[in-house]
Scaffold this motif. Sequence first.
Motif, PDB file in Angstrom:
ATOM      1  N   SER A   1      51.765  45.424  42.369  1.00 24.23           N
ATOM      2  CA  SER A   1      52.820  46.283  42.916  1.00 24.23           C
ATOM      3  C   SER A   1      53.921  46.520  41.879  1.00 24.23           C
ATOM      4  O   SER A   1      54.372  47.654  41.686  1.00 24.23           O
ATOM      5  N   ASP A   2      54.367  45.448  41.207  1.00 24.99           N
ATOM      6  CA  ASP A   2      55.426  45.577  40.197  1.00 24.99           C
ATOM      7  C   ASP A   2      55.004  46.507  39.056  1.00 24.99           C
ATOM      8  O   ASP A   2      55.824  47.244  38.509  1.00 24.99           O
ATOM      9  N   LEU A   3      53.712  46.464  38.703  1.00 24.11           N
ATOM     10  CA  LEU A   3      53.204  47.314  37.617  1.00 24.11           C
ATOM     11  C   LEU A   3      52.876  48.721  38.094  1.00 24.11           C
ATOM     12  O   LEU A   3      52.539  49.590  37.280  1.00 24.11           O
ATOM     13  N   LYS A   4      52.940  48.919  39.411  1.00 24.00           N
ATOM     14  CA  LYS A   4      52.628  50.225  40.005  1.00 24.00           C
ATOM     15  C   LYS A   4      51.199  50.673  39.688  1.00 24.00           C
ATOM     16  O   LYS A   4      50.939  51.840  39.416  1.00 24.00           O
ATOM     17  N   LEU A   5      50.280  49.702  39.708  1.00 25.20           N
ATOM     18  CA  LEU A   5      48.870  50.011  39.499  1.00 25.20           C
ATOM     19  C   LEU A   5      48.273  50.539  40.794  1.00 25.20           C
ATOM     20  O   LEU A   5      48.605  50.060  41.880  1.00 25.20           O
ATOM     21  N   ASP A   6      47.406  51.500  40.671  1.00 23.22           N
ATOM     22  CA  ASP A   6      46.721  52.067  41.822  1.00 23.22           C
ATOM     23  C   ASP A   6      45.431  51.275  42.041  1.00 23.22           C
ATOM     24  O   ASP A   6      44.379  51.616  41.498  1.00 23.22           O
ATOM     25  N   VAL A   7      45.540  50.200  42.825  1.00 29.58           N
ATOM     26  CA  VAL A   7      44.411  49.302  43.064  1.00 29.58           C
ATOM     27  C   VAL A   7      44.327  49.040  44.558  1.00 29.58           C
ATOM     28  O   VAL A   7      45.329  48.708  45.195  1.00 29.58           O
ATOM     29  N   SER A   8      43.143  49.175  45.118  1.00 30.35           N
ATOM     30  CA  SER A   8      42.964  48.946  46.550  1.00 30.35           C
ATOM     31  C   SER A   8      42.680  47.473  46.834  1.00 30.35           C
ATOM     32  O   SER A   8      42.241  46.725  45.953  1.00 30.35           O
ATOM     33  N   ASP A   9      42.908  47.083  48.094  1.00 31.02           N
ATOM     34  CA  ASP A   9      42.561  45.726  48.519  1.00 31.02           C
ATOM     35  C   ASP A   9      41.074  45.470  48.340  1.00 31.02           C
ATOM     36  O   ASP A   9      40.651  44.359  48.031  1.00 31.02           O
ATOM     37  N   MET A  10      40.268  46.515  48.519  1.00 27.02           N
ATOM     38  CA  MET A  10      38.819  46.372  48.361  1.00 27.02           C
ATOM     39  C   MET A  10      38.470  46.015  46.916  1.00 27.02           C
ATOM     40  O   MET A  10      37.641  45.137  46.676  1.00 27.02           O
ATOM     41  N   GLU A  11      39.114  46.678  45.937  1.00 31.42           N
ATOM     42  CA  GLU A  11      38.853  46.367  44.524  1.00 31.42           C
ATOM     43  C   GLU A  11      39.229  44.926  44.208  1.00 31.42           C
ATOM     44  O   GLU A  11      38.493  44.225  43.517  1.00 31.42           O
ATOM     45  N   ILE A  12      40.377  44.493  44.719  1.00 36.19           N
ATOM     46  CA  ILE A  12      40.814  43.116  44.495  1.00 36.19           C
ATOM     47  C   ILE A  12      39.793  42.154  45.101  1.00 36.19           C
ATOM     48  O   ILE A  12      39.360  41.202  44.460  1.00 36.19           O
ATOM     49  N   GLY A  13      39.409  42.423  46.332  1.00 37.35           N
ATOM     50  CA  GLY A  13      38.438  41.570  47.016  1.00 37.35           C
ATOM     51  C   GLY A  13      37.115  41.463  46.281  1.00 37.35           C
ATOM     52  O   GLY A  13      36.541  40.381  46.179  1.00 37.35           O
ATOM     53  N   GLU A  14      36.623  42.595  45.762  1.00 35.53           N
ATOM     54  CA  GLU A  14      35.356  42.576  45.030  1.00 35.53           C
ATOM     55  C   GLU A  14      35.447  41.711  43.781  1.00 35.53           C
ATOM     56  O   GLU A  14      34.536  40.946  43.474  1.00 35.53           O
ATOM     57  N   LEU A  15      36.562  41.817  43.048  1.00 31.44           N
ATOM     58  CA  LEU A  15      36.717  41.015  41.831  1.00 31.44           C
ATOM     59  C   LEU A  15      36.868  39.534  42.160  1.00 31.44           C
ATOM     60  O   LEU A  15      36.334  38.677  41.439  1.00 31.44           O
ATOM     61  N   ILE A  16      37.550  39.238  43.232  1.00 34.42           N
ATOM     62  CA  ILE A  16      37.712  37.832  43.642  1.00 34.42           C
ATOM     63  C   ILE A  16      36.354  37.251  44.013  1.00 34.42           C
ATOM     64  O   ILE A  16      36.027  36.130  43.635  1.00 34.42           O
ATOM     65  N   LYS A  17      35.563  37.997  44.759  1.00 36.99           N
ATOM     66  CA  LYS A  17      34.227  37.518  45.142  1.00 36.99           C
ATOM     67  C   LYS A  17      33.368  37.262  43.912  1.00 36.99           C
ATOM     68  O   LYS A  17      32.675  36.259  43.825  1.00 36.99           O
ATOM     69  N   LYS A  18      33.427  38.166  42.921  1.00 34.38           N
ATOM     70  CA  LYS A  18      32.634  37.996  41.700  1.00 34.38           C
ATOM     71  C   LYS A  18      33.068  36.741  40.953  1.00 34.38           C
ATOM     72  O   LYS A  18      32.250  36.029  40.390  1.00 34.38           O
ATOM     73  N   LYS A  19      34.403  36.491  40.884  1.00 37.28           N
ATOM     74  CA  LYS A  19      34.905  35.330  40.152  1.00 37.28           C
ATOM     75  C   LYS A  19      34.594  34.022  40.869  1.00 37.28           C
ATOM     76  O   LYS A  19      34.435  32.986  40.228  1.00 37.28           O
ATOM     77  N   SER A  20      34.493  34.045  42.195  1.00 39.41           N
ATOM     78  CA  SER A  20      34.291  32.807  42.917  1.00 39.41           C
ATOM     79  C   SER A  20      32.826  32.437  43.092  1.00 39.41           C
ATOM     80  O   SER A  20      32.501  31.392  43.611  1.00 39.41           O
ATOM     81  N   HIS A  21      31.931  33.302  42.646  1.00 37.71           N
ATOM     82  CA  HIS A  21      30.492  32.999  42.770  1.00 37.71           C
ATOM     83  C   HIS A  21      29.910  32.609  41.446  1.00 37.71           C
ATOM     84  O   HIS A  21      30.209  32.827  40.427  1.00 37.71           O
TER      85      HIS A  21
END
Length: 121
Positions: free
Chosen positions: A101-121
Amino acid sequence: MTGIKIMGQAGQGIKFISNILAKLLVKNNYEIAVMNNYSPFIKYGNSDASIVFSKDKIENPLTEEFNFEYDLMNENLKKELEGNKKYDEQVNISLLRKIISDLKLDVSDMEIGELIKKKSH
């Protein structure tokens, strides 16, 4: 060139946050440099990450001046993050959302979720 410094204690997910943030920045067409410094202990010691990014080539990623600094040991930041948590997410994910939010990046919750899932597996 923009610099971000994320600090906390070992075990708070600083390296995890920096890696996810780096991937999001690359997806947004930024050049990046990430430097992690962390204690070999799981629960003790300090950890920090420096992330430098730019739309232009990064000639020298070493900097001591950061546009954004986040310290998970700071009580005010911890209270803010606790108040902004979605559902049962961990504080480090709340911090990731704040940085995006502070960086004003256009990123969806879905994109964040997908990357988190990839990192945790």
